[in-house]
Design a protein around this motif. Structure first.
Motif, mmCIF file in Angstrom:
data_model
loop_
_atom_site.group_PDB
_atom_site.id
_atom_site.type_symbol
_atom_site.label_atom_id
_atom_site.label_comp_id
_atom_site.label_asym_id
_atom_site.label_seq_id
_atom_site.Cartn_x
_atom_site.Cartn_y
_atom_site.Cartn_z
ATOM 1 N N MET A 106 0.782 -1.235 0.000
ATOM 2 C CA MET A 106 0.000 0.000 0.000
ATOM 3 C C MET A 106 0.815 1.286 0.000
ATOM 4 N N LYS A 107 2.109 1.227 0.161
ATOM 5 C CA LYS A 107 2.929 2.440 0.313
ATOM 6 C C LYS A 107 2.303 3.356 1.376
ATOM 7 N N LEU A 108 2.317 2.875 2.585
ATOM 8 C CA LEU A 108 1.661 3.561 3.696
ATOM 9 C C LEU A 108 2.192 4.976 3.906
ATOM 10 N N PRO A 109 1.280 5.901 4.220
ATOM 11 C CA PRO A 109 1.690 7.287 4.459
ATOM 12 C C PRO A 109 2.105 7.538 5.906
ATOM 13 N N LEU A 110 2.474 6.480 6.617
ATOM 14 C CA LEU A 110 2.918 6.666 7.985
ATOM 15 C C LEU A 110 4.143 5.809 8.263
ATOM 16 N N GLU A 111 4.954 6.293 9.195
ATOM 17 C CA GLU A 111 6.154 5.564 9.603
ATOM 18 C C GLU A 111 5.848 4.797 10.875
ATOM 19 N N PHE A 112 6.476 3.649 11.008
ATOM 20 C CA PHE A 112 6.263 2.792 12.158
ATOM 21 C C PHE A 112 7.608 2.275 12.644
ATOM 22 N N ARG A 113 7.857 2.391 13.942
ATOM 23 C CA ARG A 113 9.093 1.855 14.519
ATOM 24 C C ARG A 113 8.823 1.319 15.914
ATOM 25 N N SER A 114 9.582 0.299 16.273
ATOM 26 C CA SER A 114 9.528 -0.258 17.624
ATOM 27 C C SER A 114 10.762 0.182 18.393
ATOM 28 N N PHE A 115 10.572 0.426 19.679
ATOM 29 C CA PHE A 115 11.646 0.871 20.556
ATOM 30 C C PHE A 115 11.581 0.099 21.862
ATOM 31 N N GLN A 116 12.704 0.013 22.528
ATOM 32 C CA GLN A 116 12.729 -0.640 23.842
ATOM 33 C C GLN A 116 12.482 0.361 24.965
#
Length: 127
Positions: A106-116
């Motif tokens: 989908m070429k998402l318009p949002l960024e997603f990241r995981s953090f500790q």
């Protein structure tokens, strides 16, 4: 569940209070509330903390529920989603692969990241 919106930083945070074992309907309810709150406040940043929870779903159910959250968030101004990771490597793998698959399709318009760490996640949201 605690939802908190901070206007000066434009961050909507969601945290589970205590340890919970969540089923599919629980997670759907939480994600629906999250998307509605993001839409209501017009926020661009979300910080999710499910680190103190356990998910009781199949991989397929988890991917469907996560995919629905992403679709719901597309209808909001959300630009970035930071997530506090868990110690469950299988769950982390499912989260990462679901996002990567959706991004490719989908070429998402949002960024997603995981953090500790919360502070690292918060700092990234404000960049």
């Amino acid at each position: 569940m605690k939802l908190h919106y901070t206007r000066p930083t434009d961050v909507l945070s969601m945290e589970l209070l205590g340890f919970w074992v969540l089923g599919k309907e629980d997670v759907k309810h939480i994600f629906n509330a999250l998307a509605a709150c993001a839409q209501e406040h017009g926020t661009r940043h979300i910080l999710l903390d499910f680190a103190k929870s356990s998910i009781k779903m199949t991989e397929a159910e988890y991917k469907i529920v996560m995919s629905q959250l992403v679709v719901d968030l597309i209808a909001t101004p959300i630009e970035k989603v930071a997530r506090i990771s868990t110690l469950d490597s299988n769950r982390e793998s499912i989260v990462d692969s679901t996002y990567e698959t959706m991004q490719a399709i989908m070429k998402l318009p949002l960024e997603f990241r995981s953090f500790q760490q919360h502070q690292d996640a918060f700092n990234w949201l404000l960049e």
